[in-house]
Design a protein around this motif. Structure first.
Motif, mmCIF file in Angstrom:
data_model
loop_
_atom_site.group_PDB
_atom_site.id
_atom_site.type_symbol
_atom_site.label_atom_id
_atom_site.label_comp_id
_atom_site.label_asym_id
_atom_site.label_seq_id
_atom_site.Cartn_x
_atom_site.Cartn_y
_atom_site.Cartn_z
ATOM 1 N N ASP A 211 0.852 -1.190 0.000
ATOM 2 C CA ASP A 211 0.000 0.000 0.000
ATOM 3 C C ASP A 211 0.890 1.243 0.000
ATOM 4 O OD1 ASP A 211 -1.935 1.931 0.220
ATOM 5 O OD2 ASP A 211 -3.054 0.920 1.803
ATOM 6 N N TRP A 212 1.449 1.518 -1.165
ATOM 7 C CA TRP A 212 2.385 2.629 -1.273
ATOM 8 C C TRP A 212 1.708 3.965 -1.045
ATOM 9 C CZ3 TRP A 212 6.990 0.993 -0.673
ATOM 10 C CH2 TRP A 212 7.369 -0.267 -1.168
ATOM 11 N N ASP A 213 0.446 4.093 -1.448
ATOM 12 C CA ASP A 213 -0.253 5.358 -1.220
ATOM 13 C C ASP A 213 -0.335 5.667 0.270
ATOM 14 O OD1 ASP A 213 -0.627 5.779 -3.924
ATOM 15 O OD2 ASP A 213 -2.649 4.923 -3.962
ATOM 16 N N ALA A 214 -0.650 4.659 1.072
ATOM 17 C CA ALA A 214 -0.711 4.861 2.525
ATOM 18 C C ALA A 214 0.671 5.166 3.082
ATOM 19 C CB ALA A 214 -1.298 3.627 3.199
ATOM 20 N N LEU A 215 1.681 4.439 2.624
ATOM 21 C CA LEU A 215 3.035 4.648 3.129
ATOM 22 C C LEU A 215 3.556 6.038 2.778
ATOM 23 C CD1 LEU A 215 4.354 1.108 2.255
ATOM 24 C CD2 LEU A 215 4.266 2.063 4.570
ATOM 25 N N PHE A 216 3.292 6.496 1.553
ATOM 26 C CA PHE A 216 3.724 7.838 1.166
ATOM 27 C C PHE A 216 3.036 8.908 2.018
ATOM 28 C CE2 PHE A 216 4.498 6.305 -3.470
ATOM 29 C CZ PHE A 216 5.709 5.728 -3.092
ATOM 30 N N ASP A 217 1.843 8.595 2.493
ATOM 31 C CA ASP A 217 1.054 9.537 3.289
ATOM 32 C C ASP A 217 1.102 9.160 4.769
ATOM 33 O OD1 ASP A 217 -0.626 11.744 3.633
ATOM 34 O OD2 ASP A 217 -2.453 10.566 3.352
ATOM 35 N N TYR A 218 2.197 8.554 5.186
ATOM 36 C CA TYR A 218 2.265 7.974 6.529
ATOM 37 C C TYR A 218 2.048 9.007 7.628
ATOM 38 C CZ TYR A 218 6.730 9.869 8.105
ATOM 39 O OH TYR A 218 7.710 10.719 8.550
ATOM 40 N N ARG A 219 2.488 10.256 7.416
ATOM 41 C CA ARG A 219 2.364 11.242 8.493
ATOM 42 C C ARG A 219 0.911 11.538 8.832
ATOM 43 N NH1 ARG A 219 7.049 13.237 10.132
ATOM 44 N NH2 ARG A 219 6.153 15.012 11.234
ATOM 45 N N ARG A 220 0.010 11.333 7.879
ATOM 46 C CA ARG A 220 -1.417 11.548 8.130
ATOM 47 C C ARG A 220 -2.123 10.259 8.510
ATOM 48 N NH1 ARG A 220 -6.170 11.861 5.096
ATOM 49 N NH2 ARG A 220 -5.075 11.193 3.217
ATOM 50 N N ARG A 221 -1.676 9.121 7.965
ATOM 51 C CA ARG A 221 -2.426 7.875 8.129
ATOM 52 C C ARG A 221 -1.896 6.947 9.220
ATOM 53 N NH1 ARG A 221 -4.184 5.632 2.158
ATOM 54 N NH2 ARG A 221 -4.210 7.619 1.021
ATOM 55 N N ALA A 222 -0.607 6.959 9.477
ATOM 56 C CA ALA A 222 -0.039 6.011 10.440
ATOM 57 C C ALA A 222 -0.325 6.456 11.865
ATOM 58 C CB ALA A 222 1.467 5.874 10.230
ATOM 59 N N PRO A 223 -0.576 5.518 12.772
ATOM 60 C CA PRO A 223 -0.814 5.900 14.171
ATOM 61 C C PRO A 223 0.443 6.486 14.802
ATOM 62 C CG PRO A 223 -0.598 3.512 13.970
ATOM 63 C CD PRO A 223 -0.655 4.070 12.574
ATOM 64 N N HIS A 224 0.258 7.621 15.482
ATOM 65 C CA HIS A 224 1.340 8.270 16.244
ATOM 66 C C HIS A 224 2.523 8.666 15.354
ATOM 67 C CE1 HIS A 224 -1.002 6.732 19.583
ATOM 68 N NE2 HIS A 224 -0.824 5.506 19.130
ATOM 69 N N ALA A 225 2.259 8.943 14.087
ATOM 70 C CA ALA A 225 3.348 9.199 13.141
ATOM 71 C C ALA A 225 4.174 10.410 13.544
ATOM 72 C CB ALA A 225 2.786 9.383 11.739
ATOM 73 N N VAL A 226 3.531 11.510 13.881
ATOM 74 C CA VAL A 226 4.273 12.728 14.204
ATOM 75 C C VAL A 226 4.988 12.581 15.542
ATOM 76 C CG1 VAL A 226 4.066 15.208 14.619
ATOM 77 C CG2 VAL A 226 2.730 14.130 12.807
ATOM 78 N N ASP A 227 4.429 11.795 16.453
ATOM 79 C CA ASP A 227 5.105 11.511 17.715
ATOM 80 C C ASP A 227 6.364 10.681 17.472
ATOM 81 O OD1 ASP A 227 5.800 11.069 20.336
ATOM 82 O OD2 ASP A 227 4.078 9.822 20.825
ATOM 83 N N MET A 228 6.262 9.685 16.628
ATOM 84 C CA MET A 228 7.408 8.805 16.367
ATOM 85 C C MET A 228 8.434 9.454 15.441
ATOM 86 S SD MET A 228 7.173 6.128 18.211
ATOM 87 C CE MET A 228 6.713 7.376 19.418
ATOM 88 N N HIS A 229 7.991 10.414 14.630
ATOM 89 C CA HIS A 229 8.905 11.141 13.743
ATOM 90 C C HIS A 229 8.530 12.622 13.754
ATOM 91 C CE1 HIS A 229 11.161 7.842 11.919
ATOM 92 N NE2 HIS A 229 10.039 7.147 11.960
ATOM 93 N N PRO A 230 8.936 13.372 14.801
ATOM 94 C CA PRO A 230 8.657 14.814 14.806
ATOM 95 C C PRO A 230 9.162 15.490 13.536
ATOM 96 C CG PRO A 230 9.455 14.098 16.947
ATOM 97 C CD PRO A 230 9.625 12.927 16.023
ATOM 98 N N THR A 231 10.310 15.048 13.040
ATOM 99 C CA THR A 231 10.796 15.366 11.698
ATOM 100 C C THR A 231 11.103 14.027 11.040
ATOM 101 O OG1 THR A 231 13.073 15.571 12.490
ATOM 102 C CG2 THR A 231 11.757 17.593 12.376
ATOM 103 N N ASP A 232 10.985 13.974 9.717
ATOM 104 C CA ASP A 232 10.995 12.632 9.118
ATOM 105 C C ASP A 232 12.276 12.263 8.386
ATOM 106 O OD1 ASP A 232 10.581 14.267 6.932
ATOM 107 O OD2 ASP A 232 8.735 13.288 6.278
ATOM 108 N N GLU A 233 13.389 12.983 8.644
ATOM 109 C CA GLU A 233 14.616 12.662 7.920
ATOM 110 C C GLU A 233 15.139 11.258 8.225
ATOM 111 O OE1 GLU A 233 15.728 13.788 11.868
ATOM 112 O OE2 GLU A 233 14.548 14.921 10.415
ATOM 113 N N HIS A 234 14.804 10.705 9.411
ATOM 114 C CA HIS A 234 15.297 9.372 9.735
ATOM 115 C C HIS A 234 14.484 8.262 9.066
ATOM 116 C CE1 HIS A 234 18.069 11.104 12.607
ATOM 117 N NE2 HIS A 234 18.606 9.906 12.738
ATOM 118 N N LEU A 235 13.308 8.580 8.587
ATOM 119 C CA LEU A 235 12.506 7.578 7.887
ATOM 120 C C LEU A 235 12.648 7.685 6.373
ATOM 121 C CD1 LEU A 235 10.554 5.232 8.296
ATOM 122 C CD2 LEU A 235 8.664 6.871 8.234
ATOM 123 N N LEU A 236 12.973 8.853 5.864
ATOM 124 C CA LEU A 236 13.010 9.046 4.411
ATOM 125 C C LEU A 236 13.985 8.111 3.685
ATOM 126 C CD1 LEU A 236 12.667 12.927 4.202
ATOM 127 C CD2 LEU A 236 10.905 11.196 3.773
#
Length: 291
Positions: A211-236
């Motif tokens: 589900d690449w669409d969900a993964l690309f939009d992880y900051r909105r769709r994944a649970p606790h995304a912003v908590d787990m990645h306040p900035t997303d350089e470590h996941l990119l």
């Protein structure tokens, strides 16, 4: 040296610099990773490394002939600055990669300088401890979206057919405020917090579902995304490695563990070859336990 086998692309979590002194479960996995790659595919002729800690406003290839470890952190155990990782670079490969990226419409620059940030050398000192595989760091632009990072990886994908390992390094979860709430010397072994578990579970489930669409939009769709990645350089870098593996192949989570209760140390392989590497690592782990 690899000359024929197509390599999977990889993402590994390096966590904090302390992995270099306190390897834990992730370090034990990384020690098995290099031998498993070599036994299954042959030794890579080079590594193109995309790290959370080598970033720029546009893509930059560090095309120096030699690399040394960069100590790009502060406040940690001073023994870290005594560790070395002197690896060869690959200027000729830099020219090839630049041509490929430009052909894909991706801007890129080359600098004749070397240096491996801690996201690269702390992992590679376990994977290839002799520092005998040439490394080509590629600075990425963290302002670009996950979908754009995936496209960057897709442009690198043909390198895998030529014995080049595309390696992303970051952390599957990375909130340092949570990690070091008790100080830089907090114990690594702590129970995982529910927010970290929920995010990691969501990520692996959507990876397996393609589900690449969900993964690309992880900051909105994944649970606790912003908590787990306040900035997303470590996941990119995960998305760069995933792009190198392609949309159609199922990502394989090769390793899962957590340090400091919320710093996920998961590793993934991408591409049609990922399953072979997964099988080799499972066999290696069983052999280790048997002895």
């Amino acid at each position: 040296m690899n000359t024929t086998s197509t390599l999977p692309a990889l993402f590994v979590s390096h966590g904090s610099p302390m992995i270099a002194l306190e390897p834990g479960a992730a370090g034990a996995f990384l020690r098995r990773l290099g031998p498993a790659i070599d036994a299954t595919f042959g030794r890579p002729r080079a590594i193109v490394a995309i790290s959370a800690h080598t970033a720029a406003r546009s893509h930059v290839l560090l095309a120096g002939a030699r690399h040394q470890a960069i100590y790009d952190f502060g406040g940690f155990d001073p023994r870290l600055s005594t560790l070395r990782y002197d690896a060869p670079g690959h200027p000729a490969l830099a020219a090839d990669v630049a041509t490929r990226l430009q052909a894909a419409g991706i801007d890129v620059h080359r600098v004749d300088r070397g240096g491996l940030d801690h996201g690269i050398w702390t992992a590679l000192r376990y994977v290839y401890p002799e520092a005998d595989v040439p490394v080509l760091p590629l600075a990425f632009d963290p302002a670009r979206s996950p979908a754009e990072q995936f496209a960057l990886g897709a442009a690198l994908a043909p390198l895998r057919d030529d014995g080049v390992l595309v390696l992303g390094t970051g952390s599957i979860t990375h909130n340092l405020r949570r990690v070091f709430a008790s100080g830089l010397r907090a114990p690594m072994e702590q129970p995982e917090i529910p927010e970290s578990a929920a995010f990691r579970d969501w990520f692996v489930a959507n990876s397996r579902a393609h589900d690449w669409d969900a993964l690309f939009d992880y900051r909105r769709r994944a649970p606790h995304a912003v908590d787990m990645h306040p900035t997303d350089e470590h996941l990119l870098p995960w998305f760069v490695a995933a792009g190198a593996g392609g949309r159609d192949a199922t990502p394989h989570r090769l390793h899962t563990s957590v340090t400091f209760g919320s710093l996920g140390m998961d590793a993934y392989a991408f591409g049609a070859e990922a399953g072979r590497l997964d099988d080799a690592l499972v066999a290696s782990a069983r052999s280790t336990m048997a002895t």
